[in-house]
Write a protein that holds these residues in place. Structure first.
Motif, PDB file in Angstrom:
ATOM      1  N   ALA A 124       0.846  -1.197   0.000  1.00 26.79           N
ATOM      2  CA  ALA A 124       0.000   0.000   0.000  1.00 26.79           C
ATOM      3  C   ALA A 124       0.879   1.244   0.000  1.00 26.79           C
ATOM      4  N   PRO A 125       1.544   1.539  -1.128  1.00 29.20           N
ATOM      5  CA  PRO A 125       2.443   2.696  -1.164  1.00 29.20           C
ATOM      6  C   PRO A 125       1.727   4.023  -0.935  1.00 29.20           C
ATOM      7  N   GLU A 126       0.410   4.069  -1.171  1.00 28.18           N
ATOM      8  CA  GLU A 126      -0.336   5.319  -0.970  1.00 28.18           C
ATOM      9  C   GLU A 126      -0.360   5.746   0.498  1.00 28.18           C
ATOM     10  N   LEU A 127      -0.086   4.806   1.412  1.00 22.75           N
ATOM     11  CA  LEU A 127      -0.066   5.156   2.836  1.00 22.75           C
ATOM     12  C   LEU A 127       1.058   6.132   3.174  1.00 22.75           C
ATOM     13  N   GLN A 128       2.089   6.174   2.345  1.00 25.50           N
ATOM     14  CA  GLN A 128       3.203   7.068   2.623  1.00 25.50           C
ATOM     15  C   GLN A 128       2.754   8.530   2.685  1.00 25.50           C
ATOM     16  N   ALA A 129       1.723   8.880   1.935  1.00 25.67           N
ATOM     17  CA  ALA A 129       1.245  10.264   1.918  1.00 25.67           C
ATOM     18  C   ALA A 129       0.743  10.711   3.277  1.00 25.67           C
ATOM     19  N   VAL A 130       0.287   9.750   4.102  1.00 26.89           N
ATOM     20  CA  VAL A 130      -0.194  10.077   5.449  1.00 26.89           C
ATOM     21  C   VAL A 130       0.850   9.734   6.501  1.00 26.89           C
ATOM     22  N   LEU A 131       1.562   8.627   6.307  1.00 27.82           N
ATOM     23  CA  LEU A 131       2.520   8.179   7.321  1.00 27.82           C
ATOM     24  C   LEU A 131       3.708   9.128   7.453  1.00 27.82           C
ATOM     25  N   TRP A 132       4.161   9.719   6.346  1.00 28.83           N
ATOM     26  CA  TRP A 132       5.300  10.629   6.433  1.00 28.83           C
ATOM     27  C   TRP A 132       4.973  11.897   7.230  1.00 28.83           C
ATOM     28  N   PRO A 133       3.871  12.598   6.940  1.00 27.43           N
ATOM     29  CA  PRO A 133       3.579  13.800   7.731  1.00 27.43           C
ATOM     30  C   PRO A 133       3.324  13.502   9.208  1.00 27.43           C
ATOM     31  N   THR A 134       2.501  12.496   9.484  1.00 30.96           N
ATOM     32  CA  THR A 134       2.189  12.195  10.883  1.00 30.96           C
ATOM     33  C   THR A 134       3.396  11.590  11.596  1.00 30.96           C
ATOM     34  N   GLY A 135       4.126  10.714  10.893  1.00 29.24           N
ATOM     35  CA  GLY A 135       5.312  10.118  11.507  1.00 29.24           C
ATOM     36  C   GLY A 135       6.378  11.147  11.798  1.00 29.24           C
ATOM     37  N   SER A 136       6.543  12.111  10.894  1.00 29.97           N
ATOM     38  CA  SER A 136       7.523  13.172  11.128  1.00 29.97           C
ATOM     39  C   SER A 136       7.138  14.007  12.347  1.00 29.97           C
ATOM     40  N   GLY A 137       5.837  14.316  12.469  1.00 30.11           N
ATOM     41  CA  GLY A 137       5.388  15.067  13.638  1.00 30.11           C
ATOM     42  C   GLY A 137       5.634  14.315  14.928  1.00 30.11           C
ATOM     43  N   LEU A 138       5.401  13.004  14.907  1.00 26.28           N
ATOM     44  CA  LEU A 138       5.648  12.175  16.088  1.00 26.28           C
ATOM     45  C   LEU A 138       7.124  12.165  16.448  1.00 26.28           C
ATOM     46  N   ILE A 139       7.984  11.974  15.448  1.00 22.54           N
ATOM     47  CA  ILE A 139       9.426  11.930  15.694  1.00 22.54           C
ATOM     48  C   ILE A 139       9.927  13.266  16.232  1.00 22.54           C
ATOM     49  N   VAL A 140       9.507  14.368  15.618  1.00 20.82           N
ATOM     50  CA  VAL A 140       9.924  15.692  16.084  1.00 20.82           C
ATOM     51  C   VAL A 140       9.468  15.912  17.524  1.00 20.82           C
ATOM     52  N   LEU A 160       8.916  13.671  19.873  1.00 26.68           N
ATOM     53  CA  LEU A 160       9.724  12.861  20.797  1.00 26.68           C
ATOM     54  C   LEU A 160      11.127  13.440  20.957  1.00 26.68           C
ATOM     55  N   LEU A 161      11.690  13.957  19.864  1.00 30.04           N
ATOM     56  CA  LEU A 161      13.010  14.582  19.969  1.00 30.04           C
ATOM     57  C   LEU A 161      12.954  15.848  20.816  1.00 30.04           C
ATOM     58  N   TYR A 162      11.864  16.611  20.690  1.00 33.60           N
ATOM     59  CA  TYR A 162      11.703  17.787  21.543  1.00 33.60           C
ATOM     60  C   TYR A 162      11.606  17.395  23.012  1.00 33.60           C
ATOM     61  N   LEU A 163      10.959  16.263  23.288  1.00 29.56           N
ATOM     62  CA  LEU A 163      10.895  15.779  24.669  1.00 29.56           C
ATOM     63  C   LEU A 163      12.309  15.558  25.220  1.00 29.56           C
ATOM     64  N   ALA A 164      13.142  14.898  24.413  1.00 29.37           N
ATOM     65  CA  ALA A 164      14.513  14.637  24.859  1.00 29.37           C
ATOM     66  C   ALA A 164      15.288  15.929  25.021  1.00 29.37           C
ATOM     67  N   LEU A 177       5.963  21.547  24.058  1.00 29.83           N
ATOM     68  CA  LEU A 177       5.688  21.526  22.628  1.00 29.83           C
ATOM     69  C   LEU A 177       5.873  20.120  22.076  1.00 29.83           C
ATOM     70  N   GLY A 178       6.887  19.410  22.567  1.00 31.29           N
ATOM     71  CA  GLY A 178       7.104  18.036  22.135  1.00 31.29           C
ATOM     72  C   GLY A 178       5.952  17.119  22.520  1.00 31.29           C
ATOM     73  N   VAL A 179       5.437  17.294  23.725  1.00 35.17           N
ATOM     74  CA  VAL A 179       4.287  16.499  24.158  1.00 35.17           C
ATOM     75  C   VAL A 179       3.106  16.711  23.211  1.00 35.17           C
ATOM     76  N   LEU A 200       1.523  13.796  20.598  1.00 28.32           N
ATOM     77  CA  LEU A 200       0.169  13.286  20.816  1.00 28.32           C
ATOM     78  C   LEU A 200      -0.761  13.626  19.648  1.00 28.32           C
ATOM     79  N   THR A 201      -0.720  14.858  19.165  1.00 32.28           N
ATOM     80  CA  THR A 201      -1.623  15.239  18.078  1.00 32.28           C
ATOM     81  C   THR A 201      -1.256  14.536  16.777  1.00 32.28           C
ATOM     82  N   SER A 202       0.036  14.352  16.517  1.00 28.95           N
ATOM     83  CA  SER A 202       0.446  13.669  15.289  1.00 28.95           C
ATOM     84  C   SER A 202       0.005  12.213  15.300  1.00 28.95           C
ATOM     85  N   ALA A 203       0.149  11.548  16.444  1.00 24.26           N
ATOM     86  CA  ALA A 203      -0.281  10.157  16.542  1.00 24.26           C
ATOM     87  C   ALA A 203      -1.805  10.045  16.450  1.00 24.26           C
TER      88      ALA A 203
END
Length: 212
Positions: A125-141, A143-147, A160-162, A166-169
């Motif tokens: 399902a390569p079309e999932l990348q269109a949603v997984l990249w934006p939301t996944g990037s928000g989640l990663i950012v 978590l990094l802000y938390l650290a 801001l990291g919290v 949460l909103t990205s996930a």
């Protein structure tokens, strides 16, 4: 009659003197927050109005990703410059922490790319990348802000990291274009508020800068 010269302040042994108003190790995030905020509002916002079964506007498919990528690269460049400025005159352990946090960004996004590529390939399902990249990037950012917030004792950055994590996930539970609306409004709005609060935080005496 003899005169005594006034003593001069010693410069830290680990590097040159830090900029006035910013003690060693203090990161000014205002420019980075502005860059990331524009990426969220313009990039995700343009995707929100042009994606889905009934888009509000007809936009070129390349435009949202171009706006998002430009804003993210600007934010990353500003964040890197701010971190490097903060390391001038900082103690060796603080410099090491900064370098490790910088490496964490590379590792985290490499892992995200591997995870999204593997998941979409396994599900065919390569079309999932269109949603997984934006939301996944928000989640990663987030978590990094938390650290970073924990290491720098910066509650604003941590908070801001919290919010971003949460909103990205949570946005993954919505159908397109719902995730893009959440990222544009909740994420972009959070960055705008954080920029204002960061300006107020930096105007405080250094001993009081840990809070909002």
């Amino acid at each position: 009659m003899t005169s005594t010269a006034a003593p001069t302040a010693a410069r830290p042994a680990d590097g040159p003197e830090a900029p006035a108003g910013h003690p060693p190790g203090e990161v000014d995030n205002r420019a980075a927050y502005t860059g990331f905020g524009l990426a969220y509002v313009l990039g995700h916002g343009s995707a929100a109005v042009s994606e889905g079964d009934q888009p509000l506007l007809e936009l070129p498919g390349w435009l949202p990703m171009t706006l998002l990528g430009t804003g993210l690269l600007t934010g990353i460049a500003q964040a890197t410059a701010a971190a490097l400025r903060a390391q001038r005159g900082a103690a060796a352990p603080d410099v090491l922490s900064g370098k490790l946090l910088g490496t964490a960004w590379v590792v985290a996004f490499t892992a995200l790319a591997l995870a999204i590529t593997g998941l979409t390939s396994a599900l065919d399902a390569p079309e999932l990348q269109a949603v997984l990249w934006p939301t996944g990037s928000g989640l990663i950012v987030g978590l990094l802000y938390l650290a970073e917030g924990a290491v720098r004792r910066n509650l604003l950055h941590y908070g801001l990291g919290v919010w971003l994590a949460l909103t990205s996930a949570a946005a993954l539970a919505l159908d397109v274009p719902g995730p893009f609306w959440v990222l544009a409004l909740a994420g972009g709005g959070a960055y705008a508020l954080a920029t204002v609060l960061e300006h107020r935080r930096l105007r405080r005496p250094p001993a009081l800068r840990a809070g909002f």
